[in-house]
Each structure stands twice: as structure tokens, then as C-alpha cells.
Design an enzyme around this catalytic site. Sequence first.
Site, short mmCIF file in Angstrom:
data_model
loop_
_atom_site.label_atom_id
_atom_site.label_comp_id
_atom_site.label_asym_id
_atom_site.label_seq_id
_atom_site.Cartn_x
_atom_site.Cartn_y
_atom_site.Cartn_z
N ASP A 1 -3.08 2.45 -5.80
CA ASP A 1 -2.04 2.50 -4.77
C ASP A 1 -1.95 1.24 -3.94
O ASP A 1 -1.30 1.24 -2.89
CB ASP A 1 -2.27 3.71 -3.86
CG ASP A 1 -3.51 3.56 -3.00
OD1 ASP A 1 -4.43 2.84 -3.43
OD2 ASP A 1 -3.55 4.15 -1.92
N GLU A 2 -2.54 0.17 -4.39
CA GLU A 2 -2.66 -0.98 -3.51
C GLU A 2 -2.71 -2.29 -4.31
O GLU A 2 -3.37 -2.35 -5.34
CB GLU A 2 -3.99 -0.82 -2.78
CG GLU A 2 -4.10 -1.48 -1.45
CD GLU A 2 -5.50 -1.26 -0.90
OE1 GLU A 2 -6.14 -2.24 -0.60
OE2 GLU A 2 -5.93 -0.10 -0.80
N ASP B 1 0.85 -1.18 0.00
CA ASP B 1 0.00 0.00 0.00
C ASP B 1 0.89 1.24 0.00
O ASP B 1 1.72 1.41 0.90
CB ASP B 1 -0.88 -0.04 1.27
CG ASP B 1 -2.09 0.84 1.14
OD1 ASP B 1 -2.04 1.82 0.37
OD2 ASP B 1 -3.09 0.55 1.82
#
Length: 367
Positions: free
Chosen positions: A108-109, A14
Site C-alpha cells: 500500500d505504499e 500511501d
Amino acid sequence: MSVAGNRRRIGHLDMDAFFAAVEQLDRPELRGRPVIVGGLGPRGVVSTASYEAREFGVGSAMPMSRAQRLCPQAAFLAPRFRRYKEISNVVRRILLDITPIIEPVSLDEAFFDLTACCEDIATALAIAAEVKRAVEETTRLACSVGLAGNRFLAKLASELAKPGGLRLIAPEQVQATLDPLHVGRLQGVGPVTARRLQGMGIVTVRQLRSTDLDLLVRTFGAHGRILHRRARGEDSSPVACSRQSLSVSRETTFPVDVTDPARWETVLRELAADVAAQLQREKLVAHCVRVKARFPDFRTQTRQTTVATGVDSAALLGSIAVELLRHRIETGARGLRLLGVGAARLVESAARQLPLFDDTPGASRDR
DNA sequence: TCTGGGGTCCTAGGACCC
DNA sequence: TCTGGGGTCCTAGGACCC
């Protein structure tokens, strides 16, 4: 399946305060300063606040107007999705160098499955550390990485590691890690469920864990079973490489409520054109078309219709949406705050013309 | 304080079929 | 006349996630 050799090793990566961190990377003068990325219009909300801004109580999904009051000295920026996507792709490639089993969750993950590429948890932890180092060195952005025996715990581990940490939740640590947490920290427990649980006297995961499964199922239906499992750190869902999307939609919130029906229809056709463009890009056609309308009091209505022949044209999608709004939504005189167009029941367009099985021999309709 | 935009999954009721 | 049982599809709304 509790044999040690069958235990999975799942990672979750993350990026920390991703959008804000990218802005600080690209504009050094913003480093060390509060940065807030989100919608800049009168009805915008915060997408990401840098850690400096979080000190002032600013957080995701907060109305920008409130963020402005809490932290007027912050830099307020509109998101630059194309730039974020670039960096996201770099991160993805680093993960793919390690294992083909990755599941991006958002820009983002991502989850990644290390089960097949390392013998034991110690090796997995070393690989996770290397992933983190490679991502940070390549992107010059901080990230957090979690490692555990399933997705749910891996994600929790990366959250607990923030900012900038690496965290393993080993099997023998699962319960001690979960128990003291507020139930709202569990994935799948939002504000509504948290409130209902609190009404039952359940505030911590420890209390949730000692709650009878039958009671949870009676109260929450199928969701109750999930809560019961989450409280025990159980999750058997696989890390799944991307699958075809189930729906495509576009919506827009007006800066001020719109009362002009001609304007509504123009907007619907524009949204429909965007949806159609994406369908065509992904070579999909839709068998279900939806409109969404939100009123000034924030009530929301959706109306959908099924279409026998798959659609992917802007004109047809637009016309169907306009019809749905005209005849199926009681718009009244107060105007609208939001309009949206969606397409669902998607099918690959190559499959559009496949004939149906008609009069299959032996397929009698009689009982 | 006044609430984005893009999604997924679940539920519940009704239509319809055999 | 007072009433089945199971299955599937469709629709609308809502919780939740990032």
C-alpha cells in the site's frame, strides 16, 4: 549540495486504510461501517482497521480479542492478499507512467522520485496531484500523497495529509512542521527509543533537535546520529528500485501451544517447503538456515547454521531445521507457541557452481 | 490487552587469521 | 607469561517498519 537546482523532489504515496478500504470497495454493504481486517484465530492481530473502526480505538497490531471488545459491531475479515496485490500492481503502473524511479515499500505504499522529470517544486506538486487523482479514479480508493526534499519528509508529509490529502513540506517549512511533533512520530523511533528519550526529558522533536549530538551517540550509538539528522529533517537515502531480497522466511503461531515434538517437526518441514518453493521461484539458494521458536511466555530463540553448499530443496531445508530444533533449542515440556524457518545469505542459483579461486598466483598467505 | 508475519538493520561477543 | 592490533566471519538477539 544546498544549491536549489540540486534539491530533490521525492514523493510518497500511501493508500488509506488499504486492506479495509478494499473490502469496502468489493462489498458495498460494508461501506460506512467499521471493518477490521486481520487474523481471525484466537491469537490474531489487526492488520488494518477502517476509519469507522478507528473511532472506537481499534488500530494496527492490536490483538483481535481487544478489537472485538472495543468494537463488537465491526465486520471482522481475514486478509485477501491476492486481491490487494492486484490493486497494488495497478497503482505501481500508474507511478511507472510518471517516473521509472519508484520504490514500493509494501502493498500500500511507494516512494517515487520526481527530481529528473520536473523543473521545480510547483511542477512536482502538480504531478503529485495528478498521480493522486489517477490512482483514486482508477482504483476507486482513497490515498494520501506527500512531497518533500527527501524520503523521510515525503513519508511524514503523506502521514500528515491523511486521510485523502496531498501535502508538500517545502524547505522553509521543515523545522516548523517537525518541531511540535512527538518524537515517536519520527520514523526509526519506536516504543523503546521513545521511552528512553522520554527518560532523558526529550518528548518533542524540538527538544530532540536541541540535544547534543555527542550525547545522542553515547546513548544510542549509530542510531543517535540518525536521530540527530531526523530531528533536522535530513535524509540523503536514495529512492532505490527493488533489489534482491536478503532473506526468505515463514513462521506460524499455533492457535494453542503445541507440546508434541512430532508435530513440531511436521510443521517445520511444511514451513521449510514454503521457503524452498520461494527460493526456487526466485532462483536463489541459501547459505544460512535458521529456525525460530517462541515459548508460551513469549520468549523467542533463534538458531542458525551456515551451509557451504547453497540449499533450495524442501527436504534438506526441512532436515536442517529439524536438527537445529532438536539439538540446539531447549524446548522443555511447556510446549511452543510459534515455529519459523528462515533462509539467508542468498545467492543466485546460477552462481552456485562457480569455482572458488584456489591458489591464485601471488596470493601468498604469508605476511 | 496478551501480543501476526514478512522483512531490514544494528550490536556485541567470540573465533579465527595474519 | 600476564599478553598487540586489525580484520573478517559467524551467531544471537533486539528494535523497528508495514
